[in-house]
Design a protein around this motif. Structure first.
Motif: not given
Length: 183
Positions: A38-41, A57-59, A64-75, A98-99
């Motif tokens: 069961n390949p992960p996201l 991912a190329r390796e 696999v599927e890929m997605d992206w997040m951007a988070v910040s706690s610094y401003g 599975d992530v």
């Protein structure tokens, strides 16, 4: 960008391009074994994880599927505010999936701890972490990281996605930034 292009900006090279690629291949084999049925996201954390995610991912020898997040706690600060904001959320539904979070570096662990809990609260079947670099001495909270490439000292590092003022991300190796650059 090669190390020789910016040698004066670095005090040392911690990890070469060859060492990075060898480690990502090793981690890919482990992930393939762990997720054979069961390949992960793959969830990359922007912007720093772009290089790690692309080469990892190329390796992989599985779809696999890929997605992206951007988070910040610094401003605009250099110290965490303790409040995490989502700047770019996932486009993929993760309930029952599975992530595998793909990170460039883990420093304090505060943001990653929050991100892991956030993804678990969305109903992911499992949430694990792969990080190319970890600074154990900088940890403020304990975050379980299933796949760690290299443990490094608490130095100011750049390259392979890691930046200082949006520079050095395209350096092919990881080096310690010389203090004269940022002081």
């Amino acid at each position: 960008m090669d190390v020789e292009d910016i040698r004066a900006d670095l005090t040392e090279v911690l990890i070469t391009e060859h060492e990075i690629h060898a480690k990502l291949a090793e981690l890919a084999r482990r992930v393939e074994a762990d997720y054979a049925d069961n390949p992960p996201l793959l969830v990359g954390v922007l912007k720093g994880a772009v290089m790690v995610m692309a080469d990892f991912a190329r390796e992989l020898r599985m779809h696999v599927e890929m997605d992206w997040m951007a988070v910040s706690s610094y401003g605009a600060s250099t110290q965490s505010s303790g409040v995490v904001r989502i700047l770019k959320d996932l486009d993929t539904e993760i309930a029952g999936r599975d992530v595998l979070i793909v990170e460039d570096i883990i420093d304090s662990g505060l943001t990653l701890s929050w991100l892991t809990a956030n993804l678990e609260s969305r109903g992911a079947r499992s949430v694990k972490v792969l990080a190319l670099l970890r600074k154990p001495e900088a940890a403020k909270v304990e975050v379980h990281v299933e796949y760690v490439g290299f443990e490094i000292p608490p130095a100011f590092v750049v390259g392979y996605g890691l930046d200082y003022a949006e520079r050095y991300r395209n350096l092919r190796a990881i080096g310690v930034l010389a203090p004269h650059v940022y002081e």
